[in-house]
Design a protein around this motif. Structure first.
Motif, PDB file in Angstrom:
ATOM      1  N   HIS A  17      -7.604  12.536   0.461  1.00 38.39           N
ATOM      2  CA  HIS A  17      -8.510  12.046   0.226  1.00 38.39           C
ATOM      3  C   HIS A  17      -7.906  10.560  -1.229  1.00 38.39           C
ATOM      4  CE1 HIS A  17     -12.541  10.345  -1.812  1.00 38.39           C
ATOM      5  NE2 HIS A  17     -12.838  10.639  -0.834  1.00 38.39           N
ATOM      6  N   GLU A  18      -7.544  11.094  -2.233  1.00 42.82           N
ATOM      7  CA  GLU A  18      -6.795  10.505  -2.693  1.00 42.82           C
ATOM      8  C   GLU A  18      -5.972   9.399  -2.038  1.00 42.82           C
ATOM      9  OE1 GLU A  18      -4.296  12.244  -6.085  1.00 42.82           O
ATOM     10  OE2 GLU A  18      -3.623  10.340  -6.883  1.00 42.82           O
ATOM     11  N   GLY A  19      -4.760   9.763  -1.356  1.00 49.72           N
ATOM     12  CA  GLY A  19      -4.099   9.092  -0.982  1.00 49.72           C
ATOM     13  C   GLY A  19      -4.127   8.220  -0.070  1.00 49.72           C
ATOM     14  N   SER A  20      -4.928   8.822   0.741  1.00 57.39           N
ATOM     15  CA  SER A  20      -5.613   7.839   2.200  1.00 57.39           C
ATOM     16  C   SER A  20      -6.703   6.347   1.431  1.00 57.39           C
ATOM     17  CB  SER A  20      -7.010   8.320   2.926  1.00 57.39           C
ATOM     18  OG  SER A  20      -7.202   7.482   3.688  1.00 57.39           O
ATOM     19  N   SER A  21      -7.652   6.862   0.091  1.00 52.78           N
ATOM     20  CA  SER A  21      -8.173   5.989  -0.854  1.00 52.78           C
ATOM     21  C   SER A  21      -7.433   5.018  -1.231  1.00 52.78           C
ATOM     22  CB  SER A  21      -8.727   6.577  -1.951  1.00 52.78           C
ATOM     23  OG  SER A  21      -9.471   7.539  -0.773  1.00 52.78           O
ATOM     24  N   ILE A  22      -5.777   5.401  -1.589  1.00 49.44           N
ATOM     25  CA  ILE A  22      -5.236   4.166  -2.428  1.00 49.44           C
ATOM     26  C   ILE A  22      -4.954   3.225  -1.137  1.00 49.44           C
ATOM     27  CG2 ILE A  22      -2.817   3.536  -3.538  1.00 49.44           C
ATOM     28  CD1 ILE A  22      -3.438   6.772  -4.780  1.00 49.44           C
ATOM     29  N   PHE A  23      -3.998   3.802  -0.092  1.00 49.87           N
ATOM     30  CA  PHE A  23      -3.421   3.226   0.722  1.00 49.87           C
ATOM     31  C   PHE A  23      -4.698   2.370   1.784  1.00 49.87           C
ATOM     32  CE2 PHE A  23      -3.005   2.980   5.733  1.00 49.87           C
ATOM     33  CZ  PHE A  23      -1.960   2.074   5.644  1.00 49.87           C
ATOM     34  N   SER A  24      -5.794   2.573   1.652  1.00 49.10           N
ATOM     35  CA  SER A  24      -6.665   2.448   2.122  1.00 49.10           C
ATOM     36  C   SER A  24      -7.363   0.436   1.758  1.00 49.10           C
ATOM     37  CB  SER A  24      -8.248   2.770   2.753  1.00 49.10           C
ATOM     38  OG  SER A  24      -8.868   1.794   3.179  1.00 49.10           O
ATOM     39  N   ARG A  25      -7.584   1.056   0.549  1.00 49.32           N
ATOM     40  CA  ARG A  25      -7.450  -0.339  -0.107  1.00 49.32           C
ATOM     41  C   ARG A  25      -6.803  -1.189  -0.979  1.00 49.32           C
ATOM     42  NH1 ARG A  25      -6.167  -0.239  -5.492  1.00 49.32           N
ATOM     43  NH2 ARG A  25      -5.681   2.100  -5.785  1.00 49.32           N
ATOM     44  N   VAL A  26      -5.851  -1.132  -0.719  1.00 52.12           N
ATOM     45  CA  VAL A  26      -4.313  -1.906  -0.663  1.00 52.12           C
ATOM     46  C   VAL A  26      -4.255  -2.775   0.311  1.00 52.12           C
ATOM     47  CG1 VAL A  26      -2.041  -2.010  -1.593  1.00 52.12           C
ATOM     48  CG2 VAL A  26      -3.142  -0.548  -3.274  1.00 52.12           C
ATOM     49  N   SER A  27      -3.994  -1.702   1.614  1.00 54.73           N
ATOM     50  CA  SER A  27      -3.721  -2.416   3.128  1.00 54.73           C
ATOM     51  C   SER A  27      -4.759  -3.579   3.654  1.00 54.73           C
ATOM     52  CB  SER A  27      -3.164  -1.070   3.198  1.00 54.73           C
ATOM     53  OG  SER A  27      -3.929  -0.448   4.115  1.00 54.73           O
ATOM     54  N   GLY A  28      -6.137  -2.866   3.499  1.00 51.47           N
ATOM     55  CA  GLY A  28      -6.877  -3.130   3.485  1.00 51.47           C
ATOM     56  C   GLY A  28      -7.294  -2.914   5.562  1.00 51.47           C
ATOM     57  N   TRP A  29      -6.863  -1.720   5.258  1.00 52.57           N
ATOM     58  CA  TRP A  29      -6.470  -1.281   6.688  1.00 52.57           C
ATOM     59  C   TRP A  29      -7.886  -0.133   7.099  1.00 52.57           C
ATOM     60  CZ3 TRP A  29      -1.253  -0.163   9.514  1.00 52.57           C
ATOM     61  CH2 TRP A  29      -0.608  -1.204   9.924  1.00 52.57           C
ATOM     62  N   LEU A  30      -8.461   0.083   7.785  1.00 55.96           N
ATOM     63  CA  LEU A  30      -9.765   0.997   7.999  1.00 55.96           C
ATOM     64  C   LEU A  30      -8.976   2.487   7.328  1.00 55.96           C
ATOM     65  CD1 LEU A  30     -11.520   0.300  10.595  1.00 55.96           C
ATOM     66  CD2 LEU A  30     -12.609   0.275   7.757  1.00 55.96           C
ATOM     67  N   ALA A  59       0.594  -1.625   0.249  1.00 56.27           N
ATOM     68  CA  ALA A  59      -0.127   0.190  -0.192  1.00 56.27           C
ATOM     69  C   ALA A  59       1.127   1.460   0.180  1.00 56.27           C
ATOM     70  CB  ALA A  59      -0.881  -0.149   1.699  1.00 56.27           C
ATOM     71  N   MET A  60       2.183   1.119   0.682  1.00 55.35           N
ATOM     72  CA  MET A  60       2.410   2.261   0.670  1.00 55.35           C
ATOM     73  C   MET A  60       3.699   2.976  -0.067  1.00 55.35           C
ATOM     74  SD  MET A  60       2.045   3.468   3.727  1.00 55.35           S
ATOM     75  CE  MET A  60       3.240   5.054   3.537  1.00 55.35           C
ATOM     76  N   ASP A  61       3.768   1.454  -1.096  1.00 56.24           N
ATOM     77  CA  ASP A  61       4.066   1.894  -2.725  1.00 56.24           C
ATOM     78  C   ASP A  61       3.858   1.430  -3.531  1.00 56.24           C
ATOM     79  OD1 ASP A  61       6.610   1.437  -2.498  1.00 56.24           O
ATOM     80  OD2 ASP A  61       6.648  -1.382  -2.784  1.00 56.24           O
TER      81      ASP A  61
END
Lengths: 272, 535
Positions: free
Chosen positions: B382-395, B55-57
């Protein structure tokens, strides 16, 4: 006449220049203040040394407080700190720095000494409260004195009510509203622990809310405590005010649902 | 054929190849670092759970697309060595620009090496332009407004971290195994159903001679379950004015009551808490207290347990490692109507205050710190957090982000009441916690019992409580010294005037509120210790 005017002008200019230089010196300590506010002892010491203002009253006060803090704690550092504070209090009589120096001589004996000497500490707090009446450090000393005296072990539970009422009057002597509020908060905590009545606690809680706590946790706790005490005094309608303020201000607090349920219950009870 | 010579050649060739690869990597890396047109930003963390690094990548790549002259690199450091590594890097001046705050970061390290972001979060995040968060101060885009216990440091009176997520504790279960045992039966919603499911699983496995336990326990996972169970039985203590009528636990007051013997494992609510812990841990494998987190994960993934209790942070690991579908549900607790355990329950436990993680901190005095800050703005947009949350599965830690279907099991329950006291007494001190842990084997397992635990722990705990109260007093004196310095410095800073005077005044009053409460508690501690020694 002209000579007199010139002389007054020169004196005024000299005074202004001295004041400016002094302000500049204190400003030189700015970094030390910044670091001290973050609790960084060694870095603050270095900043004082580099400021060139270590001999100013502000520099000396901060250096003494740092010496008290330095780890490992040694009697020699504490003695040095006490000597600086003693000289500072004698040289700056009538100023806030002077009162602060007396206050910290009390703190040193109360909290930081290898063997605390409560009697001596309380004597310094009393001195600071008297010398600095109406000022910041005078208020601090009186607050601390009260916070300690209210928890005196020799007072029986029965005598506590009278003690609580008597010491509670000291809040009226604190001129800074924020410091006054802090003393009210301290009295509430001690009062609850040692059995003050709800009637005695309520004015302190109301005073805290009127001035307004700075920390959110203190605000939310005080609102709930006030509501609970008003309820126990049978003043259900009044208890809705702090409860509703809590609901407005703290929607993500884990006590939110308990208070919301309580508000509904009280309203239901009142409408019957 | 001289095999010895051939193997030597092979060995030397491999060595030369490795050396060559290493050399090329070092040279290309150095070239990139000295490229004046490329700014390198590095961030370090200990989150080795699958999903997080990916997710961070992904967030980094999205940022680099917007800023082609910036290269973002991540350094994943094993959790065990993270605190040591962190200190070495910070003290040596080699730290990356961004570091995950948490393990190994105390107030002193924060103050000395990290940059406060309090003043920076009042302006809107520019990366939110065009999104639902446009124009909102950066601070208010976080779910807790950066005012939570992990996101705001009340000692230093500053914000330091940009949070990544929030977590809840859940019962994870093997969906395929569940269907095999229970068919289409829904997951348990009540304590009774949870116990029934566990009993049936045990029976099912016994009948088929399968090596399967209902819940896999370990010294890492089991406490997460025991804390909530015990908390259900001590909930009423908290709500009935135990925290000085604030419905919040006052750790000092619990400690004082336990020292005076007014509260303890012998009192009815605590004893009931022990009963319920025993009632559920009987479904774990024998000797679970000797096993670690890794074993619990491994055994669950190997389908040797139907359920395991852990936090949402493990969801990604299970999703990637388990060859079966994994879902989760909240641990069902007894209701007020429960015959055996309902007496002290007030209601379901809320997760309204599920805290955000401390998140990413910015290191002071490093190169390109303004670019690092910009990256964190993007990460928490909004964009960064959406990517992070989608890939990591974390809330997500940011409001207004769409919750993924896999995350729905972890959304905090906002209904209910605060939980009760933690049976491990961590807030009272390390000695008390150690004593509870050492005696726990007398509670759980076939030979354990509540009576055995209570009678064996009594004297050891009494000693530990006194030791911890003394330590509490010593620590509070140390803290008083730090507060003395803070208050003096802030008073002088305010009095000196200048641009920082107003902020110093605000901090001074905030510090003083803590100062007076701490002094009141400190005097009360001395009084309690005097009372105890006078007995």
């Amino acid at each position: 006449m002209q000579i007199a005017a010139t002389t007054v002008g020169m004196i005024a200019a000299a005074a202004f220049s001295a004041a400016s230089m002094y302000a500049e010196t204190v400003r030189g300590l700015g970094e030390a203040f910044e670091l001290g506010a973050s609790g960084l002892v060694r870095e603050t010491e270095i900043a004082i040394e580099q400021s060139g203002a270590e001999e100013s009253p502000e520099g000396r006060l901060l250096s003494a407080v740092l010496l008290i803090q330095r780890q490992p704690r040694t009697q020699s550092n504490l003695n040095r700190a006490d000597a600086i504070l003693e000289r500072l209090s004698a040289e700056t009589v009538g100023t806030e720095i002077g009162v602060a120096a007396v206050y910290f001589r009390g703190r040193l004996r109360h909290v930081h000494a290898i063997t605390p000497d409560m009697e001596a500490a309380m004597a310094f707090y009393r001195d600071a409260a008297r010398l600095g009446q109406g000022g910041f450090w005078g208020d601090m000393a009186l607050s601390l004195l009260t916070a300690v005296e209210i928890q005196d072990l020799s007072i029986s539970r029965e005598a506590f009510a009278g003690r609580f009422e008597e010491l509670g009057k000291r809040t009226g002597q604190i001129s800074d509203p924020q410091l006054r509020k802090n003393l009210h908060m301290s009295l509430v905590l001690s009062g609850m622990r040692y059995g003050a009545s709800d009637e005695a606690l309520l004015p302190h809680l109301e005073a805290i809310l009127e001035i307004g706590p700075v920390r959110r946790a203190n605000e939310s706790d005080t609102l709930i405590r006030t509501g609970q005490i008003l309820e126990s005094l049978g003043r259900f309608e009044d208890s809705l005010v702090p409860y509703q303020r809590f609901l407005e201000r703290f929607p993500r607090d884990n006590r939110f649902n308990v208070i919301r349920a309580r508000v509904t219950e009280i309203k239901g009870g009142l409408s019957q | 054929v001289n095999w010895e010579r051939i193997s030597n050649y092979i060995g030397f060739s491999l060595l030369a190849l490795c050396f060559g690869i290493a050399l090329v990597r070092v040279v290309t890396r150095t070239q990139a670092e000295i490229d004046p047109n490329t700014t390198i930003i590095r961030f370090a963390h200990w989150q080795l759970e699958p999903g997080f690094r990916e997710a961070m990548d992904e967030v980094s790549r999205a940022y680099m697309r917007k800023h082609p002259n910036v290269r973002v690199e991540q350094l994943a450091v094993p959790e065990r060595i993270y605190p040591t590594w962190l200190r070495t890097q910070l003290v040596g001046g080699n730290a990356p620009q961004i570091i995950a705050i948490g393990s190994g970061v105390n107030d002193e390290i924060l103050a000395r090496f990290f940059m406060p972001i309090t003043d920076l979060v009042d302006d809107p995040n520019p990366y939110n332009e065009g999104s639902v968060l446009e124009g909102i101060p950066w601070r208010d885009t976080f779910l807790d407004g950066l005012a939570g216990p992990n996101t705001y440091n009340s000692t230093l009176m500053e914000n330091y971290g940009v949070p990544t997520s929030l977590f809840t504790i859940r019962v994870f279960y093997n969906v395929e195994l569940w269907r095999e045992i229970f068919g289409d039966r829904p997951v348990p919603r009540t304590y009774e159903e949870f116990v029934q499911v566990s009993e049936e699983t045990e029976r099912w496995a016994r009948q088929r001679n399968r090596s399967l336990v209902p819940i896999y326990g370990s010294r890492y996972n089991s406490p997460l379950l025991m804390e909530r169970l015990f908390g259900s039985q001590t909930q009423s203590l908290v709500l009935q004015g135990f925290g000085l009528r604030s419905m919040r636990l006052s750790t000092f007051d619990i400690h004082a009551k336990m020292l005076r013997g007014e509260l303890g494992f012998h009192t009815s609510e605590f004893a009931s808490g022990l009963e319920i812990m025993r009632d559920v841990t009987r479904f774990m494998q024998d000797g679970f207290l000797q096993q670690g987190r890794e074993e619990a994960t491994l055994y669950f993934v190997q389908q040797r347990a139907l359920m395991v209790v852990t936090g949402g942070w493990d969801a990604g690991s299970f999703r990637i490692q388990a060859p079966f579908e994994v879902r989760a549900f909240p641990l069902p607790l007894p209701s007020r109507q429960h015959e055996r355990f309902g007496r002290y329950v007030r209601g379901p436990q809320t997760e309204l205050d599920a805290g955000l993680t401390a998140g990413w901190g910015l290191v002071r005095g490093v190169q390109h710190s303004e670019v690092a800050l910009d990256f964190l703005r993007f990460f928490s947009s909004h964009e960064g957090s959406s990517i992070f949350s989608r890939v990591s599965g974390w809330l997500p830690a940011i409001s207004g982000i769409e919750i993924q279907p896999v995350q729905k099991d972890f959304v905090p329950n906002e209904d209910g009441y605060p939980g009760g006291i933690n049976p491990f007494l961590p807030v009272l001190g390390g000695n008390s916690r150690r004593v509870v842990e050492e005696h726990l084997h007398r509670l759980v397992g076939p030979a354990g019992s509540v009576e055995r635990f209570i009678s064996s722990i009594e004297s050891d705990l009494a000693r530990a409580l006194v030791q911890d109260m003394r330590l509490r007093e010593i620590n509070s004196a140390r803290q008083a010294g730090r507060l003395d310095l803070q208050v003096t410095a802030l008073f002088l800073q305010r009095a000196a005037g200048g641009p920082k005077s107003a902020a110093a005044g605000r901090k001074l009053y905030e510090a003083l509120e803590g100062y007076m409460s701490a002094e009141t508690d400190r005097t009360a501690m001395a009084r309690v210790l005097q009372e105890i020694s006078a007995r």
